[in-house]
Design an enzyme around this catalytic site. Structure first.
Site, PDB file in Angstrom:
ATOM      1  N   ARG A 135     -26.836  36.464  24.154  1.00 22.07           N
ATOM      2  CA  ARG A 135     -26.339  36.283  22.716  1.00 22.07           C
ATOM      3  C   ARG A 135     -27.892  36.182  22.017  1.00 22.07           C
ATOM      4  O   ARG A 135     -28.885  35.994  22.377  1.00 22.07           O
ATOM      5  CB  ARG A 135     -26.055  35.005  22.668  1.00 22.07           C
ATOM      6  CG  ARG A 135     -24.498  34.753  23.319  1.00 22.07           C
ATOM      7  CD  ARG A 135     -23.964  33.624  23.259  1.00 22.07           C
ATOM      8  NE  ARG A 135     -22.739  32.985  24.175  1.00 22.07           N
ATOM      9  CZ  ARG A 135     -22.548  32.681  25.280  1.00 22.07           C
ATOM     10  NH1 ARG A 135     -23.625  32.327  25.972  1.00 22.07           N
ATOM     11  NH2 ARG A 135     -21.415  32.971  25.769  1.00 22.07           N
ATOM     12  N   LYS A 160     -24.933  28.745  25.274  1.00 21.76           N
ATOM     13  CA  LYS A 160     -23.647  28.428  24.406  1.00 21.76           C
ATOM     14  C   LYS A 160     -22.917  27.147  25.235  1.00 21.76           C
ATOM     15  O   LYS A 160     -22.895  27.234  26.659  1.00 21.76           O
ATOM     16  CB  LYS A 160     -22.635  29.232  24.278  1.00 21.76           C
ATOM     17  CG  LYS A 160     -21.475  28.785  23.158  1.00 21.76           C
ATOM     18  CD  LYS A 160     -20.622  29.908  22.757  1.00 21.76           C
ATOM     19  CE  LYS A 160     -19.487  29.644  22.033  1.00 21.76           C
ATOM     20  NZ  LYS A 160     -18.419  30.649  21.627  1.00 21.76           N
ATOM     21  N   HIS A 231     -24.702  41.836  18.884  1.00 25.32           N
ATOM     22  CA  HIS A 231     -23.993  41.420  19.782  1.00 25.32           C
ATOM     23  C   HIS A 231     -23.301  42.807  20.859  1.00 25.32           C
ATOM     24  O   HIS A 231     -22.848  42.540  21.720  1.00 25.32           O
ATOM     25  CB  HIS A 231     -22.691  40.552  19.404  1.00 25.32           C
ATOM     26  CG  HIS A 231     -21.912  41.292  18.479  1.00 25.32           C
ATOM     27  ND1 HIS A 231     -22.163  41.238  17.027  1.00 25.32           N
ATOM     28  CD2 HIS A 231     -20.637  41.749  18.422  1.00 25.32           C
ATOM     29  CE1 HIS A 231     -21.231  41.932  16.438  1.00 25.32           C
ATOM     30  NE2 HIS A 231     -20.295  42.143  17.354  1.00 25.32           N
ATOM     31  N   ARG A 234     -24.637  43.034  24.002  1.00 24.53           N
ATOM     32  CA  ARG A 234     -23.860  42.372  25.108  1.00 24.53           C
ATOM     33  C   ARG A 234     -22.612  42.814  25.650  1.00 24.53           C
ATOM     34  O   ARG A 234     -22.669  42.891  26.770  1.00 24.53           O
ATOM     35  CB  ARG A 234     -23.958  40.967  24.593  1.00 24.53           C
ATOM     36  CG  ARG A 234     -23.202  39.883  25.307  1.00 24.53           C
ATOM     37  CD  ARG A 234     -23.458  38.507  24.558  1.00 24.53           C
ATOM     38  NE  ARG A 234     -22.253  37.597  24.982  1.00 24.53           N
ATOM     39  CZ  ARG A 234     -22.553  36.687  26.179  1.00 24.53           C
ATOM     40  NH1 ARG A 234     -23.617  36.872  26.866  1.00 24.53           N
ATOM     41  NH2 ARG A 234     -21.617  35.852  26.602  1.00 24.53           N
ATOM     42  N   HIS A 257     -19.864  32.739  30.365  1.00 24.80           N
ATOM     43  CA  HIS A 257     -18.446  32.541  29.650  1.00 24.80           C
ATOM     44  C   HIS A 257     -17.830  31.216  30.425  1.00 24.80           C
ATOM     45  O   HIS A 257     -17.889  31.198  31.809  1.00 24.80           O
ATOM     46  CB  HIS A 257     -17.295  33.543  29.923  1.00 24.80           C
ATOM     47  CG  HIS A 257     -17.667  34.865  28.950  1.00 24.80           C
ATOM     48  ND1 HIS A 257     -17.326  36.112  29.307  1.00 24.80           N
ATOM     49  CD2 HIS A 257     -18.380  34.977  27.890  1.00 24.80           C
ATOM     50  CE1 HIS A 257     -17.655  36.958  28.305  1.00 24.80           C
ATOM     51  NE2 HIS A 257     -18.290  36.207  27.557  1.00 24.80           N
ATOM     52  N   TYR A 266     -13.162  42.840  28.483  1.00 23.89           N
ATOM     53  CA  TYR A 266     -13.898  43.703  28.535  1.00 23.89           C
ATOM     54  C   TYR A 266     -13.186  45.007  29.316  1.00 23.89           C
ATOM     55  O   TYR A 266     -13.763  46.172  29.455  1.00 23.89           O
ATOM     56  CB  TYR A 266     -15.252  43.429  29.142  1.00 23.89           C
ATOM     57  CG  TYR A 266     -16.166  42.742  28.206  1.00 23.89           C
ATOM     58  CD1 TYR A 266     -16.626  43.139  27.034  1.00 23.89           C
ATOM     59  CD2 TYR A 266     -16.446  41.351  28.315  1.00 23.89           C
ATOM     60  CE1 TYR A 266     -17.719  42.378  26.246  1.00 23.89           C
ATOM     61  CE2 TYR A 266     -17.333  40.681  27.472  1.00 23.89           C
ATOM     62  CZ  TYR A 266     -17.696  41.361  26.281  1.00 23.89           C
ATOM     63  OH  TYR A 266     -18.388  40.400  25.648  1.00 23.89           O
TER      64      TYR A 266
END
Length: 295
Positions: A135, A160, A231, A234, A257, A266
């Protein structure tokens, strides 16, 4: 700063909310107060709902932004003001977000973007973001000690949700980082800063806008059609892993995640999976119909 705002920020901090989350939540609560020109502790739940309706209808804010606002006011009333928020939960529910296809760059486009910058720092920054699927905030807050040459690992400390993770360090990326260090860090003011990519102020990391601008300049110079912000590097990293056969749970861990459902999005953008999918029509024997007419 009012006493209520200070307490609100303190409550966010001691519950482990990231600095950006603290800033976003505080901004929405301040906007609510300005909207009614009253302290938030004097605003009813129905008035909160009216304000959110204003953000949707007049300000045209996205579902994601509205959900941040909802989380901000729920935290305020439930934690900082310690009120019963059952009625608030009903008055201001989360909005359902539309599922959008994740855009990605083709390998040739990635090559063009990563090789476009002339400055070693800019090239190393973009390569780092792509090679580790970082990120923007993670890439800008990397520290020099996060690059583990001996074990060929890259440590992400500013993930995150305050989660750390360890990623494999690309040999090609290591060479690029060494070139950046020799060309633009070694022997220069601030060379011993703990941050891998320096900001404008001494002792500060690169800010988000600088990172975005590095990406935008590279895309323009490369001639590649811009499909979105940084992004997308990524997204392209994740898609490349899946196309190369990396199991989905490992991709989830590398991306940081919390839920596998976030990683699953994805799957439908990988060219290999699309090529492998065979239409059911091709499995039916239609030979008795004869060749299709071209008329």
């Amino acid at each position: 700063m009012t006493a209520l705002r200070a307490k609100y920020i303190r409550d966010l901090a001691i519950r482990g909310r990231a600095l950006r989350t603290q800033q976003s939540y505080s901004s929405y609560v301040a906007a609510l107060a300005r909207f009614y020109d009253r302290s938030p502790d004097q605003i009813s739940y129905d008035e909160v709902a009216t304000w959110l309706h204003y953000l949707i209808r007049e300000r045209k804010q996205s579902a994601s932004s509205i959900n941040i606002a909802v989380n901000a006011v729920r935290f305020l009333y439930a934690v900082t003001l310690q009120r019963n928020v059952e009625a608030l939960m009903q008055a201001v529910p989360h909005m359902k977000r539309s599922t959008r296809r994740a855009e990605v760059y083709a390998r040739s486009e990635i090559e063009a973007i990563l090789t476009a910058p002339a400055q070693p720092r800019d090239r190393a920054f973009l390569m780092t973001a792509y090679a580790a699927g970082l990120r923007l905030s993670e890439a800008t807050h990397l520290q020099t000690k996060d690059v583990d040459r001996a074990r060929m690992q890259l440590r992400v400390r500013q993930g995150k949700g305050a989660k750390e993770r360890v990623l494999p360090l690309s040999q090609r990326l290591l060479l690029e980082l060494e070139q950046y260090w020799r060309a633009q860090r070694k022997g220069r003011p601030g060379w011993d800063s703990l941050w891998l990519f320096l900001g404008r102020e001494p002792g500060q990391p690169m800010n988000r806008s600088t990172g975005q601008n590095i990406y935008y300049r590279a895309v323009r110079k490369s001639g590649v059609r811009r499909k979105g912000g940084i992004h997308l590097l990524r997204h392209s990293f994740a898609t490349g892993l899946i196309e190369n056969g990396v199991e989905l749970t490992l991709v989830q861990r590398l991306l940081g995640h919390a839920s596998l459902f976030t990683t699953i999005r994805y799957l439908h953008v990988t060219a290999a999976r699309l090529e492998a999918a065979q239409s059911p029509l091709d499995l039916i024997d239609l030979s008795r119909l004869g060749p299709p007419s071209r008329n």
